[in-house]
Design an enzyme around this catalytic site. Structure first.
Site, PDB file in Angstrom:
ATOM      1  N   HIS A 172       0.839  -1.193   0.000  1.00  0.00           N
ATOM      2  CA  HIS A 172       0.000   0.000   0.000  1.00  0.00           C
ATOM      3  C   HIS A 172       0.880   1.252   0.000  1.00  0.00           C
ATOM      4  O   HIS A 172       0.624   2.205   0.722  1.00  0.00           O
ATOM      5  CB  HIS A 172      -0.921   0.020   1.224  1.00  0.00           C
ATOM      6  CG  HIS A 172      -1.875  -1.121   1.282  1.00  0.00           C
ATOM      7  ND1 HIS A 172      -2.557  -1.478   2.433  1.00  0.00           N
ATOM      8  CD2 HIS A 172      -2.279  -2.000   0.335  1.00  0.00           C
ATOM      9  CE1 HIS A 172      -3.328  -2.523   2.183  1.00  0.00           C
ATOM     10  NE2 HIS A 172      -3.169  -2.863   0.917  1.00  0.00           N
ATOM     11  N   HIS A 190      -7.253  -1.030   2.465  1.00  0.00           N
ATOM     12  CA  HIS A 190      -6.414  -1.449   1.345  1.00  0.00           C
ATOM     13  C   HIS A 190      -6.615  -0.425   0.239  1.00  0.00           C
ATOM     14  O   HIS A 190      -7.747  -0.046  -0.066  1.00  0.00           O
ATOM     15  CB  HIS A 190      -6.795  -2.865   0.928  1.00  0.00           C
ATOM     16  CG  HIS A 190      -6.617  -3.860   2.032  1.00  0.00           C
ATOM     17  ND1 HIS A 190      -5.834  -4.983   1.913  1.00  0.00           N
ATOM     18  CD2 HIS A 190      -7.117  -3.890   3.296  1.00  0.00           C
ATOM     19  CE1 HIS A 190      -5.869  -5.666   3.048  1.00  0.00           C
ATOM     20  NE2 HIS A 190      -6.640  -5.008   3.905  1.00  0.00           N
TER      21      HIS A 190
END
Length: 570
Positions: A503, A547
């Protein structure tokens, strides 16, 4: 040198371009009323094999070397000097073609903080929610017999006509509802919709897939607008500049010129490389590799942030799951593939296609000395109503990721524990004057006292479920877990097993003019350079509580909206 001219050139490096952000920018511009000429450059291939879209195989595309540039971090000082996987997607769809299909928007207060930092209400939750709804077609149907207390999304929070199909799997594994019940039994709240703006609680995951078929960023470009040109196998070496004005890019000995704007959407690991090889970046790095300096921008490549996780894995009593009968039988998997090809149903649309996901706060956090030492703005964000401190993710197919996973233990349960809002700031730096050489990536995992305390307490709090009698009564053995529950043992386990969540965020950070850590302004413009913008997770000034696939899409769409308004393309 041959050249072609377009109104807008959207470009990454030869790692990831047409991912969520780049595709959203390209689709938004190309579909605007005045139909400008748009070029989308991609260094990888087209990712056209339909089997890459199999929902249950979303975890395996990550391992396909033809779709993954295979990046690694620098040795991590606080993690046993290990080099950790730092994968990025290759080809159309970018990392959305190899990610795990998790579609989480994050917290309402993340976007309010973004708006505050940028000084622009375009990033506030109400505006962002409208863009999320425009992006998605939401399928909220539940399997027969599943109570709506586990999932009850409200229509006003979701879209009905966007290009991305998102929602719940049509069929769930037998132990999903019992796991959700176990969290409730252990005192964790249930949340019927983690994408409402408040993710706190245990939820059923909203996937970027529907009826066995994964959605990727390529869906935004289908059908392909006539005014959008997509060129694959075209690595970009640098932005072409006339003084402080961007006029195009160079790729494979050819120039692609932009009469209006060049937009970089190469991601947090590669936008800084393009900028630095174009002479825009920290003076000392450019001088070290004899790259002519166009503009000294010390913040380029700084501020790298990420989410990290560690696994808890337990073998379970016979009959608790159906996984061994599928994953342990090649014939069963082959037959399931044929079924999926026929109608996109069956085990490849079931196993690991629906998971549980929980976002939780740590009640003890305000009392920590490590928390009290944080800047006031960070403390305020962490104490906001909707911002979680850690995540638990269930039903991850860990046997594909642990070398030598015992074949006789496929009847297992996995809990991934993520810690959120890490305060460490990493960096990406030049290693060569050659634009084909990747940067050096140092995320500095577990790099601050707060991060280490947060990791310890997140894992400790997750054990309220993992050690609850409701769950442990069906455990046979621990396959992976810490040796004990002391601070030292919990931190040691993190150091041994920590993984990036891929991420990566914040290396070309957005901010206000004059902010020392800002590279782009609220309109995505590289400050001090005309006609050059950056639009992807590298500019996002907060680490979104989820996410980041969904945030990447909405970042690209926000940039497209601003360009459409500025150039009167509507």
């Amino acid at each position: 040198m041959a050249s072609s001219t377009f109104d807008f050139v959207i470009v990454g490096d030869f790692r990831i371009l047409a991912g969520p952000s780049g595709s959203a920018v390209a689709a938004g511009l190309a579909n605007s009323a005045k139909k400008p000429k748009v070029l989308l450059l991609e260094a990888g291939g087209g990712n056209e094999d339909p089997e890459l879209r199999i929902d249950g195989k979303r975890w395996l595309t990550f391992m396909n070397q033809n779709m993954n540039w295979g990046y690694k971090t620098a040795p991590q000082e606080h993690c046993g000097n290990r080099e950790l996987d730092y994968s990025r997607g290759k080809g159309l769809g970018g990392s959305s073609a190899i990610n795990f299909g998790v579609f989480t928007r994050g917290a309402r207060h993340d976007y309010e903080e973004w708006a505050r930092i940028a000084g622009d209400d375009d990033f506030a939750w109400d505006k962002i929610l409208a863009r999320f709804k425009a992006l998605e077609t939401f399928h909220g149907e539940l399997p027969a017999g599943v109570d709506t207390k586990y999932a009850a999304p409200r229509p006003e929070h979701h879209g009905t006509s966007g290009p991305l199909k998102v929602g719940f799997a049509s069929e769930w594994e037998k132990d999903i509802v019992p796991i959700l019940n176990g969290f409730e039994e252990a005192g964790f709240p249930l949340n019927p919709d983690h994408n409402s703006g408040n993710p706190i609680g245990m939820s059923v995951l909203i996937n970027s897939s529907n009826r066995g078929l994964r959605s990727t960023a390529n869906d935004l470009l289908n059908p392909l607008p006539e005014n959008l040109t997509v060129i694959t196998s075209s690595p970009v070496q640098k932005v072409l500049l006339e003084g402080n004005k961007a006029v195009g890019v160079e790729s494979n000995g050819k120039q692609y010129l932009a009469s209006k704007e060049v937009i970089l959407s190469a991601g947090s690991l590669d936008d800084p490389k393009i900028l630095m090889h174009s002479g825009i970046g920290p003076r000392e790095q450019l001088e070290k590799f004899n790259i002519p300096i166009v503009k000294d921008v010390p913040a380029v490549g700084q501020g790298l942030r990420d989410h990290m996780f560690c696994p808890l894995v337990f073998s379970r009593k016979e009959g608790d799951t159906d996984r061994a009968g599928f994953y342990g039988d090649q014939k069963a998997m082959d037959e399931a593939l044929e079924q999926w090809k026929r109608d996109r149903t069956g085990p490849w649309a079931k196993f690991s296609c629906q998971t549980g996901i929980g976002f939780f706060k740590l009640n003890s956090l305000p009392s920590w000395d490590e928390f009290k030492a944080l800047p006031a703005s960070e403390r305020a964000l962490l104490e906001s109503e909707t911002v979680p401190h850690y995540e638990v993710f269930t039903h991850f197919p860990i046997h594909w990721f642990i070398p030598g996973f015992p074949h006789d233990s496929l009847n297992y349960s996995t809990l991934l524990v993520f810690y959120y809002n890490a305060q460490s700031r990493g960096e990406v730096t030049l290693q060569s004057a050659d634009p084909s050489v990747p940067l050096r990536f140092d995320p500095r995992f577990l790099g601050t006292p707060f991060d280490r305390r947060l990791a310890i307490e997140s894992l400790r709090d997750a054990f309220r479920f993992a050690k609850h009698e409701y769950y442990t009564k069906d455990n046979v053995a621990t396959i992976s877990g810490p040796s004990g529950d002391s601070d030292e043992e919990l931190l040691a386990y993190w150091k041994q097993t920590i993984s990036s969540s891929w991420h990566m965020t914040g290396t070309v950070k957005m901010g206000k003019p004059g902010d020392a850590d800002a590279v782009v302004d609220k309109d995505f413009r590289v400050m001090g350079i005309e006609n050059l913008r950056v639009a992807d997770m590298s500019v996002v000034p907060v680490l979104v509580s989820g996410h980041t696939q969904a945030a990447a899409y909405v970042t690209g769409l926000t940039c497209a909206d601003k360009l459409i308004e500025e150039y009167e393309l509507a």
